[in-house]
Design a protein around this motif. Structure first.
Motif, PDB file in Angstrom:
ATOM      1  N   GLY A 192       1.052  -8.593   0.965  1.00 46.07           N
ATOM      2  CA  GLY A 192       1.350  -7.043   0.983  1.00 46.07           C
ATOM      3  C   GLY A 192       2.516  -6.276   1.613  1.00 46.07           C
ATOM      4  N   VAL A 195       5.568  -7.998  -0.254  1.00 43.79           N
ATOM      5  CA  VAL A 195       5.831  -7.243  -1.544  1.00 43.79           C
ATOM      6  C   VAL A 195       6.563  -5.813  -1.102  1.00 43.79           C
ATOM      7  CG1 VAL A 195       4.941  -5.868  -3.459  1.00 43.79           C
ATOM      8  CG2 VAL A 195       4.135  -8.299  -2.800  1.00 43.79           C
ATOM      9  N   ALA A 223       1.352  -6.422  -5.786  1.00 44.28           N
ATOM     10  CA  ALA A 223       0.538  -7.018  -4.588  1.00 44.28           C
ATOM     11  C   ALA A 223      -0.667  -7.357  -4.854  1.00 44.28           C
ATOM     12  CB  ALA A 223       0.818  -5.831  -3.674  1.00 44.28           C
ATOM     13  N   ALA A 237      -3.889  -5.891   0.312  1.00 42.28           N
ATOM     14  CA  ALA A 237      -2.337  -6.204  -0.224  1.00 42.28           C
ATOM     15  C   ALA A 237      -1.762  -4.958  -0.701  1.00 42.28           C
ATOM     16  CB  ALA A 237      -2.138  -7.304  -1.123  1.00 42.28           C
ATOM     17  N   ALA A 241       1.422  -3.077   1.179  1.00 40.81           N
ATOM     18  CA  ALA A 241       2.657  -2.713   0.485  1.00 40.81           C
ATOM     19  C   ALA A 241       3.144  -1.196   0.565  1.00 40.81           C
ATOM     20  CB  ALA A 241       2.454  -3.168  -0.958  1.00 40.81           C
TER      21      ALA A 241
END
Length: 583
Positions: A192, A195, A223, A237, A241
């Motif tokens: 995460g 990304v 993600a 994630a 992100a």
């Protein structure tokens, strides 16, 4: 057969109208949508509706959580990360275990792992409470804790649910379950963050606003998908992100990108969340029918749901009571911490004075004044942030009244409804479990959602936080700091036009403190220069705003309000300058 396009269009219209109408009657929009969906499902010409739960988990929840994470108040979230993490992880796990033991004991044939899975479904709270709390004007600190909890506990509950369902299939082993849980979280945090970092670097180089917006729509799925493939939690994630993107947007994105993101994601969030509640209202008839067939009545599921809701509130009350007690003990030590910070400030002042007057006494370090200046600046920033944190804790204490609101605002919603549908089709007593989850969410939204305003008034917190935005005093103080930064930049002669050309010296001298005032539209020969100067000053103000966002003196709401004003001013000035060039 009804045209699916008509259904989608009608759904969007209903979501929009419910969002506008509900608050006027102090009713949460999701409640209105549930009622509308349930009412429509009873019409004889409406066919049974069933939505694949994977659509909700993969297509709806990642963008929903990402959108909320981008808007997370970073400064306040950092300050209260420990209690938010406790509510989001420890309370979810504790509630899941207690509910699991209850269902295991009262539902014949339900294994412990499956009972804990149902407990995980019922444990996460919903963001509906946050929107209600903001309208009531309660403490911003309470709103931040509710918002952070509803954002993070969804992922915790779903990871726990997946672990429990896997245990149902392969047998329960505590060590394996704990390892799977830890891996799901760790891999999600890493991917995460990666990304989010790549998202910032790529999109700051994409100048086309439409293309940039299109890229932003892919981020939560970029993600989510690889994280799930590696056995991690895709929702965690997506949240990470979003947090990384939200914190870097002020420095990396253009004003047009920020405004576009804010409006587009707010619209997506509105449609997706409203659509989930509307769809589950439409599915209510089939859920009820399945329980009537299998249990010859609804009382069994109803008493289980009422008992489960009572247990979740009781567990939450116990946990929040301990949380408030711990925060109270911490607050009693703030005076001692304040003395230490003041002492550190005085020592740093003496060090800086000694360095300035007699640098030779520092030996070799005296040969690198730039490094010393950076180190002193870093230490001053740390001290300033610590002092701001102490002021925040002192000015917004958590007491029993705040704890009461935090307990009662713990409503169930979207994730509970969606997660229940993900139970495998071969699961024992699946219709009953889904019905219980639906009723818990429904009772929670109706009972707690409708009475939360009364609870807030009863404990005397109505209007305590002054609404959603920053206070006028805070906004005025921040505006003054930004004006000072702009004036200092003008007087220092460091500002240039967008093409790098310097401004005329006589104009800089005349501008002075009039910098932040609107230019005279009739001054034909100087208008463009004044607009360019004001545009350059906005960049100086934005740099100062980024510096202020690190020391914690101002709330996230005030900082974002100021950034939105600067963005709007910049877009307006660029449009006027470009129009002038076209003429």
């Amino acid at each position: 057969m009804i045209d699916p396009l008509i259904v989608v269009v009608a759904g969007v219209v209903v979501v929009a109208l419910a969002t506008v109408i509900g608050p006027r009657f102090n009713i949460a929009g999701p409640l209105v949508l549930l009622a509308v969906g349930a009412g429509v499902s009873l019409l004889p010409f409406i066919p049974p509706i069933a939505v694949n739960p994977e659509i909700i988990l993969v297509g709806v929840l990642p963008p929903l959580l990402y959108s909320a994470a981008v808007q997370l108040p970073a400064i306040e979230f950092r300050r209260d990360f420990a209690p938010i993490a406790g509510l989001s992880v420890l309370l979810v796990v504790f509630s899941s275990l207690v509910l699991g033991l209850f269902f295991w004991a009262v539902v014949p044939g339900l294994g412990l792992a499956l009972a804990i899975a149902l407990g995980a479904i019922l444990s996460p709270t919903d963001a509906v409470a946050t929107s209600i709390a903001k309208r009531l004007g309660i403490s911003a600190r309470v709103v931040t804790m509710l918002e952070g909890e509803s954002l993070l506990n969804d992922a915790t509950a779903l990871v726990l649910l997946r672990t429990a369902v896997a245990a149902v299939a392969s047998g329960f082993a505590f060590g394996d379950a704990l390892g799977a849980f830890a891996w799901a979280v760790v891999i999600a945090l890493v991917l995460g963050a990666a990304v989010g970092w790549v998202n910032l670097r790529v999109r700051e180089r994409v100048t086309n606003s439409a293309a940039n917006t299109a890229l932003s729509f892919t981020v939560p799925f970029i993600a989510y998908l690889p994280t799930e493939h590696l056995g991690g939690s895709g929702l965690v994630a997506a949240v990470v992100a979003g947090i990384v993107t939200g914190q870097g947007a002020a420095r990396r994105f253009t004003p047009e990108q920020r405004i576009s993101d804010r409006l587009n994601w707010r619209t997506i969030e509105l449609i997706l969340e409203g659509g989930v509640f509307l769809v589950f209202g439409l599915e209510l008839k089939d859920i009820v029918a399945a329980n009537l067939r299998e249990h010859e009545g609804l009382w069994h599921g109803t008493w289980l749901a009422l008992s489960a809701l009572a247990i979740t509130l009781a567990v939450r009350a116990v946990y929040v009571s301990g949380l408030v007690w711990v925060q109270g003990r911490r607050s009693r030590g703030f005076a001692r911490h304040q003395e230490r910070v003041d002492d550190a400030q005085q020592r740093l002042d003496r060090f800086e004075e000694a360095w300035r007057t007699a640098p030779e006494q520092f030996g070799a370090r005296a040969d690198d004044p730039a490094r010393a200046a950076r180190r002193i600046g870093w230490m001053r920033g740390r001290i300033s942030r610590t002092m701001a944190d102490l002021d925040y804790y002192r000015d917004t204490p958590l007491g029993a009244r705040h704890g009461s609101v935090i307990v009662w605002a713990g409503m169930r919603g979207v994730v509970t409804l969606a997660a229940a549908q993900t139970l495998p089709t071969e699961t024992s007593q699946r219709p009953l479990l889904i019905f219980v989850a639906f009723l818990v969410a429904l009772f929670s939204l109706v009972l707690q959602g409708l009475t939360l305003p009364a609870v807030v008034r009863a404990v005397g917190l109505s209007g305590d936080g002054g609404g959603e935005g920053p206070s006028r005093d805070e906004q005025r103080a921040l505006d003054a700091e930004l004006r000072d930064a702009a004036i200092a930049a003008v007087r220092a002669g460091t500002l240039t036009r967008r093409d790098g050309e310097a401004f005329p010296a006589d104009m800089i001298e005349r501008a002075g403190a009039r910098l932040v005032q609107p230019p005279d539209e009739e001054a034909s020969t100087r208008v463009r220069d004044l607009l360019e100067l004001r545009l350059a000053s906005i960049e100086a103000m934005r740099r100062r705003l980024n510096d202020l966002s690190r020391d914690g003196r101002y709330s996230t709401a005030a900082l974002r309000h100021a950034l939105a004003e600067l963005d709007a001013d910049q877009l307006s000035l660029e449009l006027r300058i470009d129009d002038g060039e076209d003429d």
